[in-house]
Design a protein around this motif. Structure first.
Motif, mmCIF file in Angstrom:
data_model
loop_
_atom_site.group_PDB
_atom_site.id
_atom_site.type_symbol
_atom_site.label_atom_id
_atom_site.label_comp_id
_atom_site.label_asym_id
_atom_site.label_seq_id
_atom_site.Cartn_x
_atom_site.Cartn_y
_atom_site.Cartn_z
ATOM 1 N N SER A 108 30.500 83.547 97.461
ATOM 2 C CA SER A 108 29.636 84.730 97.351
ATOM 3 C C SER A 108 30.452 86.018 97.412
ATOM 4 C CB SER A 108 28.585 84.732 98.463
ATOM 5 O OG SER A 108 27.717 83.644 98.310
ATOM 6 N N ARG A 109 31.395 86.092 98.340
ATOM 7 C CA ARG A 109 32.242 87.287 98.448
ATOM 8 C C ARG A 109 33.087 87.476 97.188
ATOM 9 N NH1 ARG A 109 32.372 85.947 103.820
ATOM 10 N NH2 ARG A 109 34.220 84.672 103.646
ATOM 11 N N THR A 110 33.570 86.392 96.629
ATOM 12 C CA THR A 110 34.373 86.461 95.411
ATOM 13 C C THR A 110 33.544 87.013 94.259
ATOM 14 O OG1 THR A 110 35.723 84.597 96.136
ATOM 15 C CG2 THR A 110 35.755 85.112 93.780
ATOM 16 N N LEU A 111 32.322 86.520 94.112
ATOM 17 C CA LEU A 111 31.448 86.991 93.041
ATOM 18 C C LEU A 111 31.074 88.456 93.252
ATOM 19 C CD1 LEU A 111 29.149 83.860 92.707
ATOM 20 C CD2 LEU A 111 31.089 84.509 91.252
ATOM 21 N N HIS A 112 30.811 88.838 94.492
ATOM 22 C CA HIS A 112 30.479 90.223 94.798
ATOM 23 C C HIS A 112 31.668 91.136 94.473
ATOM 24 C CE1 HIS A 112 28.628 93.632 96.759
ATOM 25 N NE2 HIS A 112 29.769 93.825 97.404
ATOM 26 N N SER A 156 34.021 90.587 92.335
ATOM 27 C CA SER A 156 34.170 90.639 90.883
ATOM 28 C C SER A 156 33.194 91.639 90.282
ATOM 29 C CB SER A 156 33.938 89.254 90.289
ATOM 30 O OG SER A 156 33.964 89.319 88.882
ATOM 31 N N ARG A 157 31.948 91.620 90.750
ATOM 32 C CA ARG A 157 30.951 92.571 90.254
ATOM 33 C C ARG A 157 31.363 94.002 90.580
ATOM 34 N NH1 ARG A 157 27.337 89.582 93.061
ATOM 35 N NH2 ARG A 157 26.752 87.747 91.922
ATOM 36 N N SER A 158 31.861 94.212 91.777
ATOM 37 C CA SER A 158 32.278 95.553 92.207
ATOM 38 C C SER A 158 33.411 96.079 91.333
ATOM 39 C CB SER A 158 32.731 95.535 93.661
ATOM 40 O OG SER A 158 31.672 95.178 94.504
ATOM 41 N N LEU A 159 34.337 95.208 91.000
ATOM 42 C CA LEU A 159 35.478 95.617 90.186
ATOM 43 C C LEU A 159 35.111 95.848 88.728
ATOM 44 C CD1 LEU A 159 38.171 93.193 91.642
ATOM 45 C CD2 LEU A 159 37.966 95.659 92.054
ATOM 46 N N ASN A 160 33.995 95.291 88.298
ATOM 47 C CA ASN A 160 33.579 95.378 86.899
ATOM 48 C C ASN A 160 32.293 96.178 86.730
ATOM 49 O OD1 ASN A 160 35.592 93.752 85.439
ATOM 50 N ND2 ASN A 160 34.904 92.164 86.832
ATOM 51 N N GLU A 161 32.092 97.165 87.585
ATOM 52 C CA GLU A 161 30.943 98.073 87.488
ATOM 53 C C GLU A 161 29.615 97.329 87.425
ATOM 54 O OE1 GLU A 161 31.869 100.438 84.081
ATOM 55 O OE2 GLU A 161 33.561 101.382 85.058
ATOM 56 N N GLY A 162 29.457 96.336 88.270
ATOM 57 C CA GLY A 162 28.197 95.617 88.346
ATOM 58 C C GLY A 162 28.085 94.422 87.416
ATOM 59 N N ARG A 163 29.013 94.291 86.475
ATOM 60 C CA ARG A 163 28.989 93.141 85.570
ATOM 61 C C ARG A 163 29.864 92.040 86.120
ATOM 62 N NH1 ARG A 163 29.571 97.600 82.491
ATOM 63 N NH2 ARG A 163 31.792 97.267 82.247
ATOM 64 N N LEU A 164 29.462 90.812 85.918
ATOM 65 C CA LEU A 164 30.236 89.693 86.447
ATOM 66 C C LEU A 164 31.453 89.406 85.596
ATOM 67 C CD1 LEU A 164 30.399 87.652 88.681
ATOM 68 C CD2 LEU A 164 29.008 86.124 87.325
ATOM 69 N N THR A 165 31.354 89.653 84.304
ATOM 70 C CA THR A 165 32.457 89.365 83.405
ATOM 71 C C THR A 165 33.211 90.656 83.105
ATOM 72 O OG1 THR A 165 30.965 89.611 81.535
ATOM 73 C CG2 THR A 165 31.353 87.387 82.329
ATOM 74 N N PRO A 166 34.453 90.570 82.639
ATOM 75 C CA PRO A 166 35.204 91.781 82.309
ATOM 76 C C PRO A 166 34.466 92.640 81.302
ATOM 77 C CG PRO A 166 36.645 89.878 82.276
ATOM 78 C CD PRO A 166 35.228 89.368 82.424
ATOM 79 N N ALA A 167 34.663 93.936 81.377
ATOM 80 C CA ALA A 167 33.986 94.869 80.474
ATOM 81 C C ALA A 167 34.364 94.582 79.031
ATOM 82 C CB ALA A 167 34.353 96.298 80.854
ATOM 83 N N ARG A 168 33.364 94.616 78.176
ATOM 84 C CA ARG A 168 33.575 94.417 76.735
ATOM 85 C C ARG A 168 32.898 95.570 76.007
ATOM 86 N NH1 ARG A 168 31.639 88.734 77.729
ATOM 87 N NH2 ARG A 168 33.529 87.591 78.116
#
Length: 69
Positions: free
Chosen positions: A48-52, A54-66
């Motif tokens: 859960s912390r890892t997913l959170h 990841s979202r924080s680093l990608n502006e709320g998106r789980l996957t890298p920005a495209r």
């Protein structure tokens, strides 16, 4: 005779291959955090912390920005 399951890894967050695997599995929409934790042999709170994170680093998106078309 069965062998006991290994103890879960107590790391606070997943990094490297396990972290990437957790993100990919979650993004598929097919697995819960508990199922991912069981498959990767980590604690659910670490997943859960890892997913959170990841979202924080990608502006709320789980996957890298495209770029959107």
């Amino acid at each position: 005779m069965t062998t006991p399951a290994p103890e879960p890894n107590p790391d606070a967050v997943l990094s490297g291959q396990p972290g990437l695997a957790a993100i990919v599995l979650w993004a598929s929409g097919q697995f819960s955090t508990l199922e991912i934790a069981q498959v990767l042999n980590f604690r659910e709170d670490a997943v859960s912390r890892t997913l959170h994170m990841s979202r924080s680093l990608n502006e709320g998106r789980l996957t890298p920005a495209r770029k959107r078309s």
